[in-house]
Design a protein around this motif. Structure first.
Motif, PDB file in Angstrom:
ATOM      1  N   ILE A   9       1.114  -1.107   0.222  1.00 57.31           N
ATOM      2  CA  ILE A   9      -0.174   0.053  -0.075  1.00 57.31           C
ATOM      3  C   ILE A   9       1.368   0.718  -0.156  1.00 57.31           C
ATOM      4  O   ILE A   9       0.444   2.405  -0.368  1.00 57.31           O
ATOM      5  N   MET A  10       1.750   1.511   0.472  1.00 55.93           N
ATOM      6  CA  MET A  10       2.895   2.447   1.108  1.00 55.93           C
ATOM      7  C   MET A  10       3.263   2.544  -0.254  1.00 55.93           C
ATOM      8  O   MET A  10       3.733   3.805  -1.131  1.00 55.93           O
ATOM      9  N   GLN A  11       3.970   1.422  -0.892  1.00 57.67           N
ATOM     10  CA  GLN A  11       4.089   1.419  -2.687  1.00 57.67           C
ATOM     11  C   GLN A  11       3.457   2.073  -3.877  1.00 57.67           C
ATOM     12  O   GLN A  11       3.784   2.938  -4.509  1.00 57.67           O
ATOM     13  N   ILE A  12       2.033   1.740  -3.882  1.00 55.46           N
ATOM     14  CA  ILE A  12       0.807   2.207  -4.213  1.00 55.46           C
ATOM     15  C   ILE A  12       1.204   4.109  -4.655  1.00 55.46           C
ATOM     16  O   ILE A  12       0.115   4.470  -5.352  1.00 55.46           O
ATOM     17  N   LEU A  16       0.665   6.729  -7.026  1.00 55.03           N
ATOM     18  CA  LEU A  16       0.026   7.617  -7.075  1.00 55.03           C
ATOM     19  C   LEU A  16       0.556   9.272  -6.669  1.00 55.03           C
ATOM     20  O   LEU A  16       0.321   9.765  -8.084  1.00 55.03           O
ATOM     21  N   GLY A  17       1.110   9.637  -6.308  1.00 59.75           N
ATOM     22  CA  GLY A  17       2.010  10.530  -5.985  1.00 59.75           C
ATOM     23  C   GLY A  17       2.947  11.376  -7.666  1.00 59.75           C
ATOM     24  O   GLY A  17       2.828  12.258  -7.634  1.00 59.75           O
ATOM     25  N   GLN A  18       4.215   9.652  -7.588  1.00 65.87           N
ATOM     26  CA  GLN A  18       3.876  10.494  -9.233  1.00 65.87           C
ATOM     27  C   GLN A  18       3.240  10.633 -10.198  1.00 65.87           C
ATOM     28  O   GLN A  18       3.943  11.114 -11.235  1.00 65.87           O
ATOM     29  N   ALA A  19       1.914   9.727 -10.667  1.00 65.91           N
ATOM     30  CA  ALA A  19       0.973   9.907 -11.537  1.00 65.91           C
ATOM     31  C   ALA A  19       0.776  11.329 -11.221  1.00 65.91           C
ATOM     32  O   ALA A  19       0.345  11.829 -12.121  1.00 65.91           O
ATOM     33  N   GLU A  30       2.460   4.496 -16.642  1.00 65.74           N
ATOM     34  CA  GLU A  30       4.002   4.576 -15.788  1.00 65.74           C
ATOM     35  C   GLU A  30       3.720   3.768 -14.619  1.00 65.74           C
ATOM     36  O   GLU A  30       3.444   2.591 -14.021  1.00 65.74           O
ATOM     37  N   ALA A  31       3.347   5.062 -13.985  1.00 65.77           N
ATOM     38  CA  ALA A  31       2.800   5.198 -12.635  1.00 65.77           C
ATOM     39  C   ALA A  31       1.234   3.780 -12.683  1.00 65.77           C
ATOM     40  O   ALA A  31       1.897   3.413 -11.739  1.00 65.77           O
ATOM     41  N   LEU A  32       0.579   4.032 -13.073  1.00 62.71           N
ATOM     42  CA  LEU A  32      -1.155   3.849 -13.045  1.00 62.71           C
ATOM     43  C   LEU A  32      -0.215   1.884 -13.686  1.00 62.71           C
ATOM     44  O   LEU A  32      -1.449   1.082 -12.201  1.00 62.71           O
ATOM     45  N   ALA A  37      -0.570  -3.351 -11.241  1.00 65.50           N
ATOM     46  CA  ALA A  37       0.756  -4.789 -10.462  1.00 65.50           C
ATOM     47  C   ALA A  37       0.313  -4.767  -9.128  1.00 65.50           C
ATOM     48  O   ALA A  37       0.228  -5.847  -8.964  1.00 65.50           O
ATOM     49  N   LEU A  38       0.656  -3.316  -8.331  1.00 63.84           N
ATOM     50  CA  LEU A  38       0.887  -3.332  -6.770  1.00 63.84           C
ATOM     51  C   LEU A  38      -0.412  -3.963  -6.475  1.00 63.84           C
ATOM     52  O   LEU A  38      -0.777  -4.911  -5.499  1.00 63.84           O
ATOM     53  N   CYS A  39      -1.455  -3.616  -6.948  1.00 64.99           N
ATOM     54  CA  CYS A  39      -3.560  -3.790  -6.587  1.00 64.99           C
ATOM     55  C   CYS A  39      -3.303  -5.780  -6.986  1.00 64.99           C
ATOM     56  O   CYS A  39      -3.148  -6.613  -6.002  1.00 64.99           O
TER      57      CYS A  39
END
Length: 83
Positions: A9-12, A16-19, A30-32, A37-39
């Motif tokens: 969740i921290m990586q998601i 999200l911040g990068q997106a 790419e961020a999405l 993938a993380l989800c």
């Protein structure tokens, strides 16, 4: 080694911040994709940890042994009552 759901969740959140912070459409995509993938990883690890191992029952039919016919030279038949 299993990755904790909190770490995922921290990586998601980071992705999200990068997106949100980029104006570049390719970087957003790419961020999405990374979020997707993380989800998938988080959902897979939760499903795996909650699933009990599957045990298949195998039924074995009992074998019935046929009586062995003893042949006597002076017997009249297979029955006990045949004299």
């Amino acid at each position: 080694m299993m990755i904790s759901t909190e770490h995922i969740i921290m990586q998601i959140d980071k992705q999200l911040g990068q997106a949100k912070g980029t104006g570049n459409e390719q970087s957003k995509r790419e961020a999405l994709a990374a979020i997707r993938a993380l989800c998938d990883l988080a959902l897979e690890s939760v499903a795996t940890s909650q699933t009990a191992p599957v045990v298949q029952a195998v039924s074995v039919a009992p074998t019935i042994q046929q009586p062995v016919a003893l042949k006597e030279d002076d017997a009249n038949g297979e029955s006990l009552f045949d004299f």
